[in-house]
Scaffold this motif. Sequence first.
Motif, short mmCIF file in Angstrom:
data_model
loop_
_atom_site.label_atom_id
_atom_site.label_comp_id
_atom_site.label_asym_id
_atom_site.label_seq_id
_atom_site.Cartn_x
_atom_site.Cartn_y
_atom_site.Cartn_z
N SER A 120 0.82 -1.21 0.00
CA SER A 120 0.00 0.00 0.00
C SER A 120 0.86 1.27 0.00
O SER A 120 0.58 2.22 -0.75
N GLU A 121 1.91 1.27 0.80
CA GLU A 121 2.76 2.45 0.86
C GLU A 121 3.54 2.65 -0.44
O GLU A 121 3.68 3.78 -0.92
N LYS B 247 1.17 4.18 -2.94
CA LYS B 247 0.90 5.60 -2.71
C LYS B 247 2.06 6.48 -3.16
O LYS B 247 1.86 7.62 -3.60
N ASP C 61 -2.12 2.05 -8.80
CA ASP C 61 -2.30 2.56 -7.44
C ASP C 61 -2.42 1.45 -6.40
O ASP C 61 -2.64 1.70 -5.22
#
Length: 376
Positions: free
Chosen positions: A34-35, A38, A106
Amino acid sequence: MPTTETDEHKSLREAVAALGKRHGRTYDRETLWSEAAKLGYLGVNLPEEYGGGGGGIAELSIVLEELGAAGCPLLMMVVSPAICGTVIARFGTEAQKQEWLPALADGTRTMAFGITEPDAGSNSHRITTTAHRDGTDWLLTGRKVFISGVDIADATLIVGRTEDSRTGRLKPCLFIVPRDAEGFTRRQIDMELQAAEKQFELTLDDVRLPAEALVGDEDAGLLQLFAGLNPERIMTAAFAIGMGRYALSQAITYARDRTVWNTPIGAHQAIAHPLAQAHIDLELARLMMQKAAHLYDAGDDVAAGEAANMAKYAAGEACVKAVDQAVHTLGGNGLTREFGLASLITAARVARIAPVSREMILNYVSHQTLGLPKSY
């Protein structure tokens, strides 16, 4: 081909290294994924108009290598953005690009890749998973094995074969199969390998797919297939180089600090020279990986195929040797959970075996590069 990295590549390498350092060997895969998404790292190779970074496999391989060097590689990067994202970006319909590329970039969706079969192995020409038309739909039937991350992927890009209406011969085609498609089942394979991503055997029992599940041109299967396999080899090389660098860094730190008879063991040439050789081998493998990525991003698929195979071979060999020497340097400590190297003994072999064995790469080079006759 550039022989030194650009300032942009150096900056990317430093930034990803910092991210990897924050997570380290005890990383949580979902949190790191997820990081990284981002920060724009997962989609760095995908087109800007679809939410990506507009770069190529050169940039994506830097991301994977640096995460691996920090002890937190993301295996699904090899599959989701590198293979599936590349194939859809190059050959997908506009609707497929709109649906998948922004989500792959993403990190909100992932895609697995299914090519290996129980009886086909490295010979993609023996794939038995077949697709035939039923009205406007496709019916897909077959089996796949050693497919990574199917349980966490929203869909799997399946390599099947269809009959050429002109010749009657089977030709490879690529289909997007949703995870919850009726007739699409999976069984987890019990592996000794410790990894966040699990391995699965897949069964496709007359899986009905709409016409738009076919990626690209039905008559351009091989071109589309190898457009995904070359990035796979390059990214596997990045995965292996990162792992080898992580193991080597652990061994170097230990060799500097561990003192026997008032002398750090790293002062002894029996320790220092093998570590130096491991570093050299990893650096040489990285150069070939960078060459392969450059050729692929430049659109030279033929030359990239040769270089990608060589890079994967060199990186796999360098990784295995680096891990082995790191464990040997630490002695008994190299087999403890505290230092986290023992599990890499098994993991390092993956780069020798998958996605194509070292022997098949040697066959490729002997046939395609050296012009020697085939034995099969």
